[in-house]
Every structure is written in C-alpha cells, then in structure tokens.
Design a protein around this motif. Structure first.
Motif, PDB file in Angstrom:
ATOM      1  N   GLN A   1       0.809  -1.210   0.000  1.00 53.62           N
ATOM      2  CA  GLN A   1       0.000   0.000   0.000  1.00 53.62           C
ATOM      3  C   GLN A   1       0.848   1.269   0.000  1.00 53.62           C
ATOM      4  OE1 GLN A   1      -3.399   0.729  -0.049  1.00 53.62           O
ATOM      5  NE2 GLN A   1      -3.604  -1.354  -0.784  1.00 53.62           N
TER       6      GLN A   1
ATOM      7  N   PRO B   1      -9.532  -1.506  -3.813  1.00 52.75           N
ATOM      8  CA  PRO B   1      -9.706  -0.404  -4.780  1.00 52.75           C
ATOM      9  C   PRO B   1     -10.671  -0.705  -5.922  1.00 52.75           C
ATOM     10  CG  PRO B   1      -7.538  -1.409  -4.990  1.00 52.75           C
ATOM     11  CD  PRO B   1      -8.124  -1.944  -3.734  1.00 52.75           C
TER      12      PRO B   1
ATOM     13  N   ASP C   1      -2.564   7.147  -0.959  1.00 52.46           N
ATOM     14  CA  ASP C   1      -3.406   6.958   0.214  1.00 52.46           C
ATOM     15  C   ASP C   1      -3.140   5.562   0.761  1.00 52.46           C
ATOM     16  OD1 ASP C   1      -4.882   9.438   0.149  1.00 52.46           O
ATOM     17  OD2 ASP C   1      -5.830   8.659  -1.673  1.00 52.46           O
TER      18      ASP C   1
ATOM     19  N   LEU D   1      -4.036   6.552   6.713  1.00 49.96           N
ATOM     20  CA  LEU D   1      -5.460   6.809   6.928  1.00 49.96           C
ATOM     21  C   LEU D   1      -5.859   6.582   8.386  1.00 49.96           C
ATOM     22  CD1 LEU D   1      -8.151   7.499   5.475  1.00 49.96           C
ATOM     23  CD2 LEU D   1      -8.471   5.031   5.165  1.00 49.96           C
TER      24      LEU D   1
ATOM     25  N   GLN E   1     -12.001   1.678   0.005  1.00 50.80           N
ATOM     26  CA  GLN E   1     -11.410   1.912  -1.305  1.00 50.80           C
ATOM     27  C   GLN E   1      -9.894   1.735  -1.298  1.00 50.80           C
ATOM     28  OE1 GLN E   1     -12.757   2.396  -4.443  1.00 50.80           O
ATOM     29  NE2 GLN E   1     -14.522   1.640  -3.282  1.00 50.80           N
ATOM     30  N   VAL E   2      -9.264   2.046  -0.170  1.00 53.20           N
ATOM     31  CA  VAL E   2      -7.816   1.858  -0.063  1.00 53.20           C
ATOM     32  C   VAL E   2      -7.468   0.371  -0.052  1.00 53.20           C
ATOM     33  CG1 VAL E   2      -5.838   2.096   1.498  1.00 53.20           C
ATOM     34  CG2 VAL E   2      -7.322   4.054   1.056  1.00 53.20           C
TER      35      VAL E   2
ATOM     36  N   SER F   1     -15.680   4.620   4.183  1.00 52.59           N
ATOM     37  CA  SER F   1     -15.743   4.379   2.739  1.00 52.59           C
ATOM     38  C   SER F   1     -14.372   4.551   2.095  1.00 52.59           C
ATOM     39  CB  SER F   1     -16.758   5.329   2.089  1.00 52.59           C
ATOM     40  OG  SER F   1     -16.389   6.678   2.311  1.00 52.59           O
ATOM     41  N   LYS F   2     -13.572   5.481   2.606  1.00 52.78           N
ATOM     42  CA  LYS F   2     -12.217   5.685   2.100  1.00 52.78           C
ATOM     43  C   LYS F   2     -11.347   4.474   2.404  1.00 52.78           C
ATOM     44  CE  LYS F   2      -8.857   8.064   0.267  1.00 52.78           C
ATOM     45  NZ  LYS F   2      -8.831   8.353  -1.176  1.00 52.78           N
ATOM     46  N   LEU F   3     -11.507   3.939   3.602  1.00 52.05           N
ATOM     47  CA  LEU F   3     -10.738   2.761   4.006  1.00 52.05           C
ATOM     48  C   LEU F   3     -11.044   1.585   3.073  1.00 52.05           C
ATOM     49  CD1 LEU F   3     -10.241   1.548   7.665  1.00 52.05           C
ATOM     50  CD2 LEU F   3     -10.645  -0.062   5.824  1.00 52.05           C
TER      51      LEU F   3
ATOM     52  N   HIS G   1     -16.785   8.942   8.772  1.00 47.65           N
ATOM     53  CA  HIS G   1     -16.419   9.567   7.503  1.00 47.65           C
ATOM     54  C   HIS G   1     -15.211   8.941   6.811  1.00 47.65           C
ATOM     55  CE1 HIS G   1     -13.657  11.804  10.210  1.00 47.65           C
ATOM     56  NE2 HIS G   1     -12.889  11.879   9.129  1.00 47.65           N
ATOM     57  N   ILE G   2     -14.424   8.099   7.516  1.00 47.21           N
ATOM     58  CA  ILE G   2     -13.258   7.499   6.849  1.00 47.21           C
ATOM     59  C   ILE G   2     -13.524   6.070   6.373  1.00 47.21           C
ATOM     60  CG2 ILE G   2     -11.748   8.891   8.320  1.00 47.21           C
ATOM     61  CD1 ILE G   2     -10.796   6.105   9.470  1.00 47.21           C
TER      62      ILE G   2
END
Length: 306
Positions: free
Chosen positions: A20, A54, A25, A30, A50-51, A46-48, A43-44
């Motif tokens: 990673q 992906p 990112d 993160l 995707q990281v 959905s980002k997690l 809030h994190i």
C-alpha cells in the motif's frame, strides 16, 4: 498429484502495508490519526474500503458501518486478513478439498464471506468463511510461483479465479457481543465446537487444538471431513467438542490438562480389549490396522465412558 499439507498464511499486514505504501493513500496513513480511538469515525470508512479494496463496489448498505461489497479475489488475498479470535482454526485437509473443487470445477465462487474490521489490529477478522478463504489462499500460494499456463495440480491457469469477484459482508465498529451473536446465528445449521463460544480461556483452547492435531496426524484415516461420518470415523469439530466436554467433566486445568490424553489412551486400550460383538469385518480390520478403537462409539457414548 496430492497436495502437500502446509498451513497457508493469512494475508500479512506488513506485506500489505508495504504494498500500500506505493500508493498516495495508505491504510497506515489513513488510520494513524485514530490510533487511540476505540471506534473509527464514520467519515473514513468508505475511504478505508477503497484503499484496501480499490476495485470493489457496494452492492447493499445496511448502514454506514455495515455493507455488502463485491471485490476481486486477488484483492481479498493481499488484504490484511486474520481469523477471528473466537473462530475455530481452519481444518486444512477440508480446505484442500475445497481448493481442489474451486479450481477444477471452473465455477464462480458463489459465496459470501463475513468479515469485520479489527480497529486494534488494523486488519479484517474472518467471522464466517475461514475455510473458503483459506482454500483460496492455498490456490494462490500453490500457483503464484508457477507458469500459470502449464499444467499443475489445480488444472492450469488460475488467473480467471483471481480476477473473479467474491461477496464480502463487511462490518466496522462492531462490538464483541454483536459478532458473537452473528457467529452463533450463522452456525445454527452447522454446529461449531462449543469450546469457541463457551470458554475462551487460551490454555484450554490451545491444549485441545494441540491434542486434536496430534490425533489427526496419528489416526488420519479415522478423521472425516463429512458432517456425519460413519463409525469408526469422527469429524474433527465433534472430536474437539468431546475433548472440551471431557476437559470440563474432570475439572481439568493448565496443570492437569495432560490427563485428557491419558483418559483417551486408557479408553482406547479398554475398547480394544472389549470389542463389540456386532462389528463388521471391514471395521474390525481397519481398527486393528490403525490401533484406533475409540470411534466405534459416538461422542455422547464416549463422554459417559471417559
């Protein structure tokens, strides 16, 4: 060619983070601001996802902390994944059977694996599906260093499998009680060893796991991967249940745990000297060859005898 039985390694957190780190990112960056927090901020999440995954897409959202996603198998197998602490360890012979079926049937992996993000370990715990996940890891490890196009024990090129999608039922910020409830609900139709939900003391669990592996190696032909094996065979999980019940029956402790194996050996010898009269020739010959007579009786009968 038979598979060499070697316990597959779960997705390494360190290797995943190293992979990673090539991206702007990273999972580490993160999560770093929230190391001291018990729960991840909404809030994190959905980002997690995707990281870590992906190429994933969300198929259904129960809430911001509970979603169903589809993800390429290749991404699942490089993610930081561990077996949930209360889950039974993977039965490797069973996983090898599943791996062979997955590879040779050429069918999509039509299943769902339940995982939960562990905030403390910064990895995903497999709550349900550890055998399917381990089977996929076996295929990955057996083929990643081979020429995929050439013939191998899985029947050739496995890139089709690694590129195919699998469904993940994914939870974040789940409490231990919530996961135990899920665990019990999912296993109602296929009972799990009560050891894992009744008593989580590590000394007891580790000794029973050690003793089970010892008997599996010693009497391989008597351990079946079927749910209801015929005598003189036994299912590994039911054997673990039996050991757990006998452990409790004799009020064993870390100091007296070795009495459990002594009880098994003593009863096995007793049965060998008192073989039931109504016994088929095939069963008698099998037990005479292996020296294992214990599983002429059911777990319920053995619990009364031991």
């Amino acid at each position: 060619m038979s598979i060499q039985r070697k316990k597959p390694q779960m997705g390494s957190i360190d290797s995943f983070l190293s992979f990673q780190d090539e991206k702007p990112d990273t999972l580490h960056s993160l999560l770093e601001p929230y190391q001291s927090q018990e729960y991840l901020p909404i809030h994190i999440i959905s980002k997690l996802v995707q990281v870590v995954f992906p190429s994933s897409s969300t198929l259904h959202s129960y809430s911001s902390e509970h979603v169903i996603i589809k993800v390429p198998i290749r991404e699942l197998l490089v993610a930081p994944v561990m077996n949930w602490q209360y889950n039974r360890p993977a039965d490797v012979p069973r996983c090898e059977d599943i791996a062979q079926y997955m590879a040779k049937s050429k069918k999509p992996v039509d299943t769902m694996i339940y995982i939960s993000f562990n905030n403390k370990k910064k990895s995903f715990d497999v709550v349900d599906g550890i055998h399917r996940y381990t089977a996929l890891m076996i295929i990955k490890e057996k083929t990643q260093h081979l020429d995929f196009i050439s013939s191998n024990e899985f029947g050739g090129d496995m890139t089709w499998l690694m590129n195919s999608y699998i469904l993940l039922n994914l939870r974040f910020n789940a409490t231990e009680e919530e996961l135990i409830g899920l665990f019990k609900a999912l296993n109602k139709s296929n009972p799990i060893p009560e050891l894992y939900v009744r008593d989580v003391a590590k000394d007891k669990r580790q000794w029973i796991e050690t003793l089970t592996v010892r008997w599996q190696n010693r009497f391989k032909v008597h351990f079946s991967t079927t749910a209801k094996p015929n005598r003189p065979n036994v299912n590994r999980d039911r054997f673990m249940d039996l050991l757990s019940d006998v452990y409790d029956k004799h009020h064993l402790t870390e100091e007296t745990k070795e009495k459990l194996e002594t009880l098994l050996e003593k009863e096995n010898t007793h049965i060998s000297h008192n073989v039931p009269v109504k016994l088929s020739k095939a069963i008698r010959e099998k037990c005479e060859t292996t020296g294992c007579w214990l599983f002429l009786y059911s777990s319920e009968e053995l619990l009364r005898m031991l």
